[in-house]
Write a protein that holds these residues in place. Structure first.
Motif, mmCIF file in Angstrom:
data_model
loop_
_atom_site.group_PDB
_atom_site.id
_atom_site.type_symbol
_atom_site.label_atom_id
_atom_site.label_comp_id
_atom_site.label_asym_id
_atom_site.label_seq_id
_atom_site.Cartn_x
_atom_site.Cartn_y
_atom_site.Cartn_z
ATOM 1 N N LYS A 56 9.497 5.331 7.629
ATOM 2 C CA LYS A 56 10.589 4.430 7.265
ATOM 3 C C LYS A 56 10.170 3.442 6.175
ATOM 4 O O LYS A 56 10.993 3.029 5.350
ATOM 5 C CB LYS A 56 11.076 3.662 8.503
ATOM 6 N N ARG A 57 8.910 3.072 6.179
ATOM 7 C CA ARG A 57 8.412 2.124 5.170
ATOM 8 C C ARG A 57 7.983 2.824 3.875
ATOM 9 O O ARG A 57 7.628 2.167 2.897
ATOM 10 C CB ARG A 57 7.218 1.335 5.719
ATOM 11 N N GLY A 58 7.961 4.158 3.908
ATOM 12 C CA GLY A 58 7.535 4.896 2.723
ATOM 13 C C GLY A 58 6.034 4.834 2.475
ATOM 14 O O GLY A 58 5.578 4.946 1.331
ATOM 15 N N ILE A 59 5.263 4.685 3.548
ATOM 16 C CA ILE A 59 3.800 4.614 3.440
ATOM 17 C C ILE A 59 3.196 5.869 4.069
ATOM 18 O O ILE A 59 3.513 6.204 5.224
ATOM 19 C CB ILE A 59 3.243 3.362 4.141
ATOM 20 N N GLU A 60 2.325 6.547 3.337
ATOM 21 C CA GLU A 60 1.650 7.725 3.878
ATOM 22 C C GLU A 60 0.592 7.281 4.888
ATOM 23 O O GLU A 60 -0.221 6.412 4.602
ATOM 24 C CB GLU A 60 0.968 8.518 2.763
ATOM 25 N N LEU A 61 0.608 7.898 6.052
ATOM 26 C CA LEU A 61 -0.375 7.615 7.100
ATOM 27 C C LEU A 61 -1.331 8.795 7.181
ATOM 28 O O LEU A 61 -0.918 9.921 7.434
ATOM 29 C CB LEU A 61 0.325 7.401 8.445
ATOM 30 N N ARG A 62 -2.607 8.544 6.948
ATOM 31 C CA ARG A 62 -3.605 9.611 6.946
ATOM 32 C C ARG A 62 -4.809 9.205 7.785
ATOM 33 O O ARG A 62 -5.064 8.023 8.024
ATOM 34 C CB ARG A 62 -4.069 9.919 5.518
ATOM 35 N N ALA B 169 0.832 -1.202 0.000
ATOM 36 C CA ALA B 169 0.000 0.000 0.000
ATOM 37 C C ALA B 169 0.871 1.259 0.000
ATOM 38 O O ALA B 169 1.877 1.328 0.707
ATOM 39 C CB ALA B 169 -0.920 0.010 1.213
ATOM 40 N N ARG B 170 0.498 2.227 -0.781
ATOM 41 C CA ARG B 170 1.208 3.509 -0.802
ATOM 42 C C ARG B 170 0.691 4.449 0.283
ATOM 43 O O ARG B 170 1.430 5.282 0.793
ATOM 44 C CB ARG B 170 1.038 4.174 -2.164
ATOM 45 N N ARG B 171 -0.603 4.321 0.606
ATOM 46 C CA ARG B 171 -1.210 5.184 1.620
ATOM 47 C C ARG B 171 -2.168 4.350 2.460
ATOM 48 O O ARG B 171 -2.914 3.526 1.947
ATOM 49 C CB ARG B 171 -1.959 6.346 0.980
ATOM 50 N N TYR B 172 -2.135 4.579 3.775
ATOM 51 C CA TYR B 172 -3.069 3.931 4.687
ATOM 52 C C TYR B 172 -3.945 5.005 5.304
ATOM 53 O O TYR B 172 -3.439 6.010 5.812
ATOM 54 C CB TYR B 172 -2.336 3.157 5.780
ATOM 55 N N ILE B 173 -5.262 4.793 5.248
ATOM 56 C CA ILE B 173 -6.202 5.759 5.816
ATOM 57 C C ILE B 173 -6.931 5.109 6.975
ATOM 58 O O ILE B 173 -7.489 4.013 6.843
ATOM 59 C CB ILE B 173 -7.224 6.248 4.762
ATOM 60 N N ASN B 174 -6.949 5.790 8.109
ATOM 61 C CA ASN B 174 -7.597 5.282 9.308
ATOM 62 C C ASN B 174 -8.796 6.161 9.657
ATOM 63 O O ASN B 174 -8.850 7.334 9.289
ATOM 64 C CB ASN B 174 -6.613 5.271 10.481
ATOM 65 N N ALA B 175 -9.743 5.588 10.376
ATOM 66 C CA ALA B 175 -10.860 6.370 10.896
ATOM 67 C C ALA B 175 -10.316 7.436 11.854
ATOM 68 O O ALA B 175 -9.169 7.350 12.301
ATOM 69 C CB ALA B 175 -11.845 5.450 11.602
ATOM 70 N N PRO B 176 -11.117 8.463 12.202
ATOM 71 C CA PRO B 176 -10.611 9.556 13.052
ATOM 72 C C PRO B 176 -10.059 9.101 14.392
ATOM 73 O O PRO B 176 -9.067 9.632 14.885
ATOM 74 C CB PRO B 176 -11.839 10.446 13.239
ATOM 75 N N GLY B 177 -10.679 8.102 15.004
ATOM 76 C CA GLY B 177 -10.208 7.628 16.302
ATOM 77 C C GLY B 177 -8.981 6.742 16.182
ATOM 78 O O GLY B 177 -8.650 6.246 15.104
ATOM 79 N N GLY B 178 -8.300 6.530 17.288
ATOM 80 C CA GLY B 178 -7.181 5.600 17.313
ATOM 81 C C GLY B 178 -5.848 6.158 16.881
ATOM 82 O O GLY B 178 -4.869 5.419 16.757
ATOM 83 N N ARG B 179 -5.785 7.464 16.672
ATOM 84 C CA ARG B 179 -4.532 8.068 16.219
ATOM 85 C C ARG B 179 -3.369 7.756 17.160
ATOM 86 O O ARG B 179 -2.220 7.596 16.734
ATOM 87 C CB ARG B 179 -4.727 9.591 16.102
ATOM 88 N N GLU B 180 -3.656 7.658 18.461
ATOM 89 C CA GLU B 180 -2.598 7.494 19.458
ATOM 90 C C GLU B 180 -1.874 6.149 19.373
ATOM 91 O O GLU B 180 -0.769 6.000 19.934
ATOM 92 C CB GLU B 180 -3.177 7.673 20.865
ATOM 93 N N ILE B 181 -2.443 5.167 18.682
ATOM 94 C CA ILE B 181 -1.776 3.858 18.629
ATOM 95 C C ILE B 181 -0.727 3.779 17.530
ATOM 96 O O ILE B 181 0.047 2.817 17.480
ATOM 97 C CB ILE B 181 -2.799 2.706 18.448
ATOM 98 N N PHE B 182 -0.679 4.782 16.662
ATOM 99 C CA PHE B 182 0.255 4.755 15.543
ATOM 100 C C PHE B 182 1.534 5.527 15.860
ATOM 101 O O PHE B 182 1.497 6.554 16.553
ATOM 102 C CB PHE B 182 -0.398 5.328 14.291
ATOM 103 N N ILE B 183 2.651 5.047 15.328
ATOM 104 C CA ILE B 183 3.949 5.713 15.475
ATOM 105 C C ILE B 183 4.368 6.204 14.090
ATOM 106 O O ILE B 183 4.824 5.410 13.256
ATOM 107 C CB ILE B 183 5.006 4.749 16.057
ATOM 108 N N PRO B 184 4.166 7.493 13.779
ATOM 109 C CA PRO B 184 4.385 8.007 12.423
ATOM 110 C C PRO B 184 5.737 7.673 11.826
ATOM 111 O O PRO B 184 5.846 7.400 10.624
ATOM 112 C CB PRO B 184 4.202 9.517 12.609
ATOM 113 N N ARG B 185 6.802 7.676 12.640
ATOM 114 C CA ARG B 185 8.141 7.430 12.074
ATOM 115 C C ARG B 185 8.261 6.019 11.519
ATOM 116 O O ARG B 185 9.051 5.786 10.593
ATOM 117 C CB ARG B 185 9.218 7.692 13.136
ATOM 118 N N GLU B 186 7.510 5.072 12.067
ATOM 119 C CA GLU B 186 7.538 3.717 11.526
ATOM 120 C C GLU B 186 6.992 3.703 10.101
ATOM 121 O O GLU B 186 7.506 2.994 9.226
ATOM 122 C CB GLU B 186 6.707 2.778 12.400
ATOM 123 N N TRP B 187 5.955 4.481 9.863
ATOM 124 C CA TRP B 187 5.349 4.558 8.536
ATOM 125 C C TRP B 187 6.260 5.297 7.560
ATOM 126 O O TRP B 187 6.366 4.928 6.392
ATOM 127 C CB TRP B 187 3.984 5.244 8.637
#
Length: 239
Positions: free
Chosen positions: A187-193, A167-185
């Motif tokens: 490093k993988r070259g995946i956009e986190l939105r 996947a080039r981009r991963y889209i999440n629902a508005p909630g749950g933002r706190e469980i993600f670590i942006p730098r991990e994404w």
């Protein structure tokens, strides 16, 4: 290679935001390979009651400790459907799309190929998307047989699945933002939105409007074209 990916647990007739996510991604995964949680959106949601407030609609399930969503069984779906139909009867006198919505409810239960709550919820999402004219390219995770590395934190599930599927981009629902670590994404070259919340208000007289009820309430009061037009014009993804 997938341009956009979304992952959600298979909720029971979820709120409109779930369908905004479906419409925002090229492909989606119904995450049914994790433990079922009691008193979650997995087997219940909210609709208006006949007194101006809200009530739960629920399907009872048999779920022991540690059981996965894919293995959680609905208890007597016919009785559950009949009870929910009864809970929606007060809409009949005032909601312009009562009959259409009740048909979608019936069709969802009839389409389920097993007693699994995940299967029932998957079919409900599919039936409603077909009614709205939204492409539904979502599959249960349990059917994909993905080979993932050990997971060390909650946000890593989506990261590893996104990586595995390219996947080039991963889209999440508005909630749950706190469980993600942006730098991990990064490093993988995946956009986190994340979807930006966008409440949809509509007339529900003689009842007061209540935000974020089940999609069944949205369908009761609005024609499909209005719902889809709102999704297209008011769905925004942010960092």
């Amino acid at each position: 290679m997938i341009n956009t990916l979304g992952i959600m647990q298979p909720y029971f007739f979820p709120y409109l935001g779930y369908f905004q996510l479906i419409a925002s991604v090229e492909r989606g995964i119904l995450f049914d390979t994790v433990q079922y949680k009691r008193k979650s959106w997995m087997n219940r949601n909210r609709v208006l009651d006949d007194k101006g407030g809200w009530q739960y609609i629920t399907v009872p399930v048999k779920a022991g400790d540690g059981i996965l969503i894919e293995n959680t069984q609905v208890i007597d779906p016919a009785s559950a459907l009949k009870r929910i139909q009864g809970q929606l009867q007060h809409y009949r006198a005032c909601a312009p799309f009562f009959q259409q919505t009740l048909h979608l409810l019936d069709q969802s239960f009839e389409s389920a190929r097993s007693l699994s709550i995940g299967e029932l919820n998957t079919q409900a999402l599919k039936v409603i998307c077909e009614y709205l004219g939204i492409a539904f390219n979502w599959v249960p995770c349990s059917e994909m047989k993905l080979e993932l590395p050990p997971i060390t934190h909650a946000g890593q599930w989506a990261l590893e699945i996104s990586s595995l599927l390219g996947a080039r981009r991963y889209i999440n629902a508005p909630g749950g933002r706190e469980i993600f670590i942006p730098r991990e994404w990064e490093k993988r070259g995946i956009e986190l939105r994340f979807l930006k919340p966008s409440p949809f208000t509509y007339p529900t007289a003689p009842y007061p409007f209540i935000e974020n009820l089940s999609i069944l309430d949205v369908l009761m009061w609005n024609e499909p074209e209005v719902i889809v037009d709102y999704i297209r014009k008011h769905t925004e993804c942010v960092v």
